[in-house]
Design a protein around this motif. Structure first.
Motif, PDB file in Angstrom:
ATOM      1  N   ASP A  48       0.813  -1.216   0.000  1.00 56.64           N
ATOM      2  CA  ASP A  48       0.000   0.000   0.000  1.00 56.64           C
ATOM      3  C   ASP A  48       0.848   1.268   0.000  1.00 56.64           C
ATOM      4  O   ASP A  48       0.488   2.252  -0.641  1.00 56.64           O
ATOM      5  CB  ASP A  48      -0.947   0.019   1.199  1.00 56.64           C
ATOM      6  CG  ASP A  48      -2.109  -0.958   1.040  1.00 56.64           C
ATOM      7  OD1 ASP A  48      -2.332  -1.450  -0.094  1.00 56.64           O
ATOM      8  OD2 ASP A  48      -2.792  -1.223   2.044  1.00 56.64           O
ATOM      9  N   LYS A  51       1.953   1.857  -3.544  1.00 53.41           N
ATOM     10  CA  LYS A  51       0.820   2.135  -4.411  1.00 53.41           C
ATOM     11  C   LYS A  51       0.269   3.531  -4.193  1.00 53.41           C
ATOM     12  O   LYS A  51       0.087   4.294  -5.135  1.00 53.41           O
ATOM     13  CB  LYS A  51      -0.289   1.115  -4.190  1.00 53.41           C
ATOM     14  CG  LYS A  51      -1.436   1.410  -5.151  1.00 53.41           C
ATOM     15  CD  LYS A  51      -2.660   0.654  -4.855  1.00 53.41           C
ATOM     16  CE  LYS A  51      -3.793   0.943  -5.790  1.00 53.41           C
ATOM     17  NZ  LYS A  51      -3.736   2.093  -6.662  1.00 53.41           N
ATOM     18  N   TYR A  52       0.007   3.888  -2.937  1.00 60.11           N
ATOM     19  CA  TYR A  52      -0.623   5.178  -2.666  1.00 60.11           C
ATOM     20  C   TYR A  52       0.354   6.341  -2.804  1.00 60.11           C
ATOM     21  O   TYR A  52      -0.033   7.434  -3.216  1.00 60.11           O
ATOM     22  CB  TYR A  52      -1.337   5.155  -1.323  1.00 60.11           C
ATOM     23  CG  TYR A  52      -2.496   4.178  -1.351  1.00 60.11           C
ATOM     24  CD1 TYR A  52      -3.430   4.223  -2.380  1.00 60.11           C
ATOM     25  CD2 TYR A  52      -2.633   3.185  -0.391  1.00 60.11           C
ATOM     26  CE1 TYR A  52      -4.478   3.312  -2.446  1.00 60.11           C
ATOM     27  CE2 TYR A  52      -3.681   2.274  -0.440  1.00 60.11           C
ATOM     28  CZ  TYR A  52      -4.607   2.345  -1.479  1.00 60.11           C
ATOM     29  OH  TYR A  52      -5.646   1.447  -1.540  1.00 60.11           O
ATOM     30  N   ASP A  55       0.242   6.979  -6.406  1.00 59.36           N
ATOM     31  CA  ASP A  55      -0.955   7.736  -6.785  1.00 59.36           C
ATOM     32  C   ASP A  55      -0.763   9.228  -6.535  1.00 59.36           C
ATOM     33  O   ASP A  55      -1.074  10.067  -7.382  1.00 59.36           O
ATOM     34  CB  ASP A  55      -2.179   7.256  -5.992  1.00 59.36           C
ATOM     35  CG  ASP A  55      -2.636   5.870  -6.409  1.00 59.36           C
ATOM     36  OD1 ASP A  55      -2.274   5.417  -7.513  1.00 59.36           O
ATOM     37  OD2 ASP A  55      -3.357   5.234  -5.614  1.00 59.36           O
ATOM     38  N   GLU A  90      -9.010   8.026 -13.343  1.00 62.71           N
ATOM     39  CA  GLU A  90      -9.454   6.962 -12.430  1.00 62.71           C
ATOM     40  C   GLU A  90     -10.893   6.548 -12.736  1.00 62.71           C
ATOM     41  O   GLU A  90     -11.213   5.354 -12.784  1.00 62.71           O
ATOM     42  CB  GLU A  90      -9.343   7.431 -10.973  1.00 62.71           C
ATOM     43  CG  GLU A  90      -9.575   6.324  -9.964  1.00 62.71           C
ATOM     44  CD  GLU A  90      -8.460   5.285  -9.942  1.00 62.71           C
ATOM     45  OE1 GLU A  90      -8.750   4.129  -9.572  1.00 62.71           O
ATOM     46  OE2 GLU A  90      -7.308   5.611 -10.288  1.00 62.71           O
ATOM     47  N   ASN A 117      -9.906   1.983  -8.341  1.00 58.37           N
ATOM     48  CA  ASN A 117      -9.705   1.759  -6.917  1.00 58.37           C
ATOM     49  C   ASN A 117     -10.111   3.048  -6.196  1.00 58.37           C
ATOM     50  O   ASN A 117      -9.401   4.061  -6.296  1.00 58.37           O
ATOM     51  CB  ASN A 117      -8.237   1.405  -6.636  1.00 58.37           C
ATOM     52  CG  ASN A 117      -7.996   1.051  -5.193  1.00 58.37           C
ATOM     53  OD1 ASN A 117      -8.853   0.513  -4.511  1.00 58.37           O
ATOM     54  ND2 ASN A 117      -6.799   1.346  -4.707  1.00 58.37           N
ATOM     55  N   PRO A 119      -9.967   4.315  -3.159  1.00 55.46           N
ATOM     56  CA  PRO A 119      -9.021   5.070  -2.326  1.00 55.46           C
ATOM     57  C   PRO A 119      -8.027   5.912  -3.134  1.00 55.46           C
ATOM     58  O   PRO A 119      -7.492   6.898  -2.619  1.00 55.46           O
ATOM     59  CB  PRO A 119      -8.286   3.984  -1.530  1.00 55.46           C
ATOM     60  CG  PRO A 119      -9.244   2.841  -1.487  1.00 55.46           C
ATOM     61  CD  PRO A 119      -9.964   2.889  -2.806  1.00 55.46           C
ATOM     62  N   ASP A 120      -7.792   5.552  -4.393  1.00 53.55           N
ATOM     63  CA  ASP A 120      -6.895   6.353  -5.222  1.00 53.55           C
ATOM     64  C   ASP A 120      -7.382   7.799  -5.316  1.00 53.55           C
ATOM     65  O   ASP A 120      -6.573   8.726  -5.359  1.00 53.55           O
ATOM     66  CB  ASP A 120      -6.790   5.774  -6.633  1.00 53.55           C
ATOM     67  CG  ASP A 120      -6.076   4.435  -6.676  1.00 53.55           C
ATOM     68  OD1 ASP A 120      -5.543   3.992  -5.634  1.00 53.55           O
ATOM     69  OD2 ASP A 120      -6.058   3.829  -7.764  1.00 53.55           O
ATOM     70  N   TRP A 123      -5.919   9.794  -2.558  1.00 57.59           N
ATOM     71  CA  TRP A 123      -4.475  10.014  -2.690  1.00 57.59           C
ATOM     72  C   TRP A 123      -4.147  11.007  -3.784  1.00 57.59           C
ATOM     73  O   TRP A 123      -3.125  11.697  -3.719  1.00 57.59           O
ATOM     74  CB  TRP A 123      -3.738   8.684  -2.830  1.00 57.59           C
ATOM     75  CG  TRP A 123      -3.824   7.950  -1.534  1.00 57.59           C
ATOM     76  CD1 TRP A 123      -4.648   6.909  -1.231  1.00 57.59           C
ATOM     77  CD2 TRP A 123      -3.130   8.278  -0.326  1.00 57.59           C
ATOM     78  NE1 TRP A 123      -4.493   6.552   0.083  1.00 57.59           N
ATOM     79  CE2 TRP A 123      -3.564   7.381   0.668  1.00 57.59           C
ATOM     80  CE3 TRP A 123      -2.181   9.237   0.019  1.00 57.59           C
ATOM     81  CZ2 TRP A 123      -3.084   7.410   1.970  1.00 57.59           C
ATOM     82  CZ3 TRP A 123      -1.693   9.271   1.314  1.00 57.59           C
ATOM     83  CH2 TRP A 123      -2.145   8.368   2.274  1.00 57.59           C
ATOM     84  N   TYR A 124      -5.021  11.135  -4.778  1.00 49.78           N
ATOM     85  CA  TYR A 124      -4.848  12.191  -5.772  1.00 49.78           C
ATOM     86  C   TYR A 124      -5.033  13.564  -5.123  1.00 49.78           C
ATOM     87  O   TYR A 124      -4.324  14.516  -5.458  1.00 49.78           O
ATOM     88  CB  TYR A 124      -5.826  12.021  -6.934  1.00 49.78           C
ATOM     89  CG  TYR A 124      -5.636  10.742  -7.723  1.00 49.78           C
ATOM     90  CD1 TYR A 124      -4.364  10.227  -7.988  1.00 49.78           C
ATOM     91  CD2 TYR A 124      -6.726  10.044  -8.210  1.00 49.78           C
ATOM     92  CE1 TYR A 124      -4.199   9.062  -8.718  1.00 49.78           C
ATOM     93  CE2 TYR A 124      -6.575   8.880  -8.946  1.00 49.78           C
ATOM     94  CZ  TYR A 124      -5.311   8.394  -9.197  1.00 49.78           C
ATOM     95  OH  TYR A 124      -5.151   7.239  -9.914  1.00 49.78           O
TER      96      TYR A 124
END
Length: 155
Positions: A48, A51-52, A55, A90, A117, A119-120, A123-124
């Motif tokens: 994670d 990944k985040y 992002d 997204e 996804n 949660p992305d 994070w953007y």
């Protein structure tokens, strides 16, 4: 008075052009550093965190590219455009088009991703907020130090 009437205009434009060139150069450098940071995160982290962070850095990169394209815009405009673009990409993933393109192109996979996804989206926002803060602080430090002309676009 010489009667040429336009002699003052080029001198006013020149500092703006220099400031725009400076913004483009700094933004291009920031884009390169952002890509390197993304590669570093992928090399030294996983799961994670990677990944985040990726992002958020994606949106930071888009913000830097927005500054290259529109150097006279304000940082909030760059960040807003980057956030809107990131969210649009997204949400486009809900259609399956990016997944199909990603199977055939590495560039499409890097730019469009493949799987939605939720949660992305958060994070953007983090990436856009970070990019806006850095841009705003850097811009105010530059103008207060006299490095760029004070215009409504640089505030």
């Amino acid at each position: 008075m010489t009667g040429d009437g336009g002699a003052a205009a080029p001198s006013r434009r020149a500092p703006r052009a220099v400031a725009a060139l400076r913004v483009r150069a700094v933004a291009a450098g920031a884009a390169v550093l952002t890509v390197l940071a993304g590669l570093g995160v992928r090399a030294f982290a996983d799961g994670d965190l990677a990944k985040y962070a990726g992002d958020a850095l994606y949106t930071v990169l888009v913000c830097a590219l927005a500054a290259v394209i529109a150097p006279r815009a304000r940082p909030v405009v760059w960040a807003g455009a980057a956030l809107a673009f990131s969210w649009a990409v997204e949400l486009l993933q809900l259609t399956g088009v990016p997944a199909d393109l990603s199977r055939h192109s590495t560039v499409a996979r890097l730019v469009l991703g493949s799987t939605f996804n939720a949660p992305d989206l958060f994070w953007y926002v983090v990436g856009a907020g970070f990019a806006w803060a850095v841009s705003a602080v850097a811009g105010s430090a530059t103008t207060s130090a006299g490095c760029a002309p004070r215009t409504s676009a640089s505030r």
